[in-house]
Scaffold this motif. Sequence first.
Motif, PDB file in Angstrom:
ATOM      1  N   LEU A 125       0.863  -1.278  -0.039  1.00  0.00           N
ATOM      2  CA  LEU A 125       0.137   0.107  -0.174  1.00  0.00           C
ATOM      3  C   LEU A 125       0.856   1.301   0.016  1.00  0.00           C
ATOM      4  O   LEU A 125       0.407   2.078  -0.752  1.00  0.00           O
ATOM      5  N   ARG A 126       2.042   1.163   0.491  1.00  0.00           N
ATOM      6  CA  ARG A 126       2.715   2.452   0.699  1.00  0.00           C
ATOM      7  C   ARG A 126       3.489   2.823  -0.554  1.00  0.00           C
ATOM      8  O   ARG A 126       3.995   3.972  -0.933  1.00  0.00           O
ATOM      9  N   LYS A 127       3.542   1.831  -1.422  1.00  0.00           N
ATOM     10  CA  LYS A 127       4.160   2.220  -2.757  1.00  0.00           C
ATOM     11  C   LYS A 127       3.070   2.868  -3.926  1.00  0.00           C
ATOM     12  O   LYS A 127       3.305   3.451  -4.859  1.00  0.00           O
ATOM     13  N   ARG A 128       1.857   2.841  -3.146  1.00  0.00           N
ATOM     14  CA  ARG A 128       0.839   3.551  -4.164  1.00  0.00           C
ATOM     15  C   ARG A 128       0.547   4.816  -3.643  1.00  0.00           C
ATOM     16  O   ARG A 128       0.592   5.142  -2.496  1.00  0.00           O
ATOM     17  N   SER A 129      -0.251   5.693  -4.239  1.00  0.00           N
ATOM     18  CA  SER A 129      -0.559   7.002  -4.184  1.00  0.00           C
ATOM     19  C   SER A 129      -2.310   7.166  -4.381  1.00  0.00           C
ATOM     20  O   SER A 129      -2.797   6.585  -5.204  1.00  0.00           O
ATOM     21  N   LEU A 130      -2.739   8.078  -3.402  1.00  0.00           N
ATOM     22  CA  LEU A 130      -4.251   8.292  -3.483  1.00  0.00           C
ATOM     23  C   LEU A 130      -4.477   9.262  -4.649  1.00  0.00           C
ATOM     24  O   LEU A 130      -3.889  10.265  -4.738  1.00  0.00           O
ATOM     25  N   ARG A 131      -5.325   8.844  -5.539  1.00  0.00           N
ATOM     26  CA  ARG A 131      -5.802   9.753  -6.550  1.00  0.00           C
ATOM     27  C   ARG A 131      -6.699  11.061  -6.020  1.00  0.00           C
ATOM     28  O   ARG A 131      -7.599  10.620  -5.131  1.00  0.00           O
ATOM     29  N   THR A 132      -6.458  12.307  -6.348  1.00  0.00           N
ATOM     30  CA  THR A 132      -7.278  13.316  -5.809  1.00  0.00           C
ATOM     31  C   THR A 132      -7.506  14.335  -7.151  1.00  0.00           C
ATOM     32  O   THR A 132      -6.898  14.083  -8.205  1.00  0.00           O
ATOM     33  N   ARG A 133      -8.324  15.125  -6.876  1.00  0.00           N
ATOM     34  CA  ARG A 133      -8.896  16.135  -8.103  1.00  0.00           C
ATOM     35  C   ARG A 133      -9.094  17.493  -7.151  1.00  0.00           C
ATOM     36  O   ARG A 133      -9.422  17.456  -5.878  1.00  0.00           O
ATOM     37  N   PRO A 134      -9.265  18.753  -7.759  1.00  0.00           N
ATOM     38  CA  PRO A 134      -9.711  19.877  -7.033  1.00  0.00           C
ATOM     39  C   PRO A 134     -11.162  19.485  -6.398  1.00  0.00           C
ATOM     40  O   PRO A 134     -12.098  18.991  -7.233  1.00  0.00           O
ATOM     41  N   LEU A 135     -11.446  20.182  -5.233  1.00  0.00           N
ATOM     42  CA  LEU A 135     -12.639  20.009  -5.124  1.00  0.00           C
ATOM     43  C   LEU A 135     -13.742  20.928  -5.635  1.00  0.00           C
ATOM     44  O   LEU A 135     -13.245  22.017  -5.995  1.00  0.00           O
ATOM     45  N   GLU A 136     -15.061  20.269  -5.678  1.00  0.00           N
ATOM     46  CA  GLU A 136     -15.905  21.086  -6.424  1.00  0.00           C
ATOM     47  C   GLU A 136     -17.226  21.373  -5.647  1.00  0.00           C
ATOM     48  O   GLU A 136     -17.345  20.801  -4.546  1.00  0.00           O
ATOM     49  N   MET A 137     -18.023  22.214  -6.098  1.00  0.00           N
ATOM     50  CA  MET A 137     -19.296  22.480  -5.359  1.00  0.00           C
ATOM     51  C   MET A 137     -20.267  21.372  -5.249  1.00  0.00           C
ATOM     52  O   MET A 137     -20.700  21.241  -4.088  1.00  0.00           O
ATOM     53  N   ARG A 138     -20.121  20.517  -6.223  1.00  0.00           N
ATOM     54  CA  ARG A 138     -21.072  19.143  -5.838  1.00  0.00           C
ATOM     55  C   ARG A 138     -20.352  18.298  -4.908  1.00  0.00           C
ATOM     56  O   ARG A 138     -21.452  17.736  -4.241  1.00  0.00           O
ATOM     57  N   ASP A 139     -19.235  18.344  -4.621  1.00  0.00           N
ATOM     58  CA  ASP A 139     -18.884  17.705  -3.250  1.00  0.00           C
ATOM     59  C   ASP A 139     -19.520  18.443  -2.124  1.00  0.00           C
ATOM     60  O   ASP A 139     -19.734  17.551  -1.284  1.00  0.00           O
TER      61      ASP A 139
END
Length: 393
Positions: A350-364
């Motif tokens: 798990l430590r070799k992998r990264s969490l995917r993210t994106r900019p927060l949006e109003m729908r969130d």
Amino acid sequence: MPVDLSGPLLSEFERTKKQFEKAVSAGDMETARRSALRCASLLRELARHVPYNGELYLRKARKWEEVAGQIERGEYGRKAVVSAEGRKTRPEEDEDDQFREYVLGLMAKSTITWDDIGGLSNVKMLMMETVVISALRKPAAIQPWKGILLFGPPGTGKTLLASAAAGSLNAAFFNVKASSVLSKYFGESSKIISALYEVAREKAPSIVFLDEIDALTTRRSNDTSEATRRMLSTLLTELEGFHEGESDKLVLTLAATNTPWDLDEAVLSRFPKRIYVPLPDKEATKSIIRIHTKGLDISRLDLDAIAEESVRRLYSGRDIRNLCQEAVWNMIREENRDLHKLASLPLEELRKRSLRTRPLEMRDFEEAFRKIKSPLTKKDIERYEKWAEEFGG
């Protein structure tokens, strides 16, 4: 529901301890040895049933076991117990020490700063003034507030304010909840309160933060138990602060309550400075959102719109934090659809992998608004504002 055996165990311990003392006085050392072992066994059982004093009961159990060993080796002198340090004491001599050690376990150093608190500029200014005056050289007639009451709706940042006061002074911070002090055993609550302020004076500068003070100091009546009266009397004496020769030591008591109208009048008199910690306004809400989305791209958010909706819904600082968490998790789940499937992988993988993210949006945030509900009503807020007008200052 588990059966509470601590009361019977304590009674049996006291009975066995008297048997030990009687046997020692009579010179019956074999009975004394068996009684000492029985005392140790009972204390170990008590450690299981009274968690907040568990370590102390275990320490006392080991001392009783040592006594039994000394008797068996013929090294035990009548009417005295030799401690691990080599001095002669009675087995029960450390009764008061257990409360000091318990209080020391409540002490910490705060790393919170004023910048970690969004909004509340007026409240922070009042507290900053008190902290600064406490540290400055000044005429004897000028004294800082020794007791400050923070009151307001739940989740508005009262604990954070106390933490920031301690952090700014690099002071010893005693974060004391009602559950940390209240004990069903007669006299223990009073001893904990006394030990708390004794240690706070030794470790000065100190901030003693009494959270949920209403649970400790509800209005006295004919129905109030003697143990509660005794505990409250001890607390009032400590808050009064009459300690000869220790006026130069800074021990600031901060107390927090969500129900100030329930406080005993005598307690209120010990807190001449009473500060209303309100729900965050629009600007404060935006500051709180920035704090709890730090490190994420929020350029696509309309912070004004989110803040206006939060204020309309009577959100506290805690509610806004939860709102941000929900919005962030909405983004995470959308960008990492199969996240749960990775739970079967070992930690190293798990430590070799990264969490995917994106900019927060109003729908969130729109999705988060559907899940976060405030328990407060406008009538609740009006009650706080009325009490602040009558008793705050």
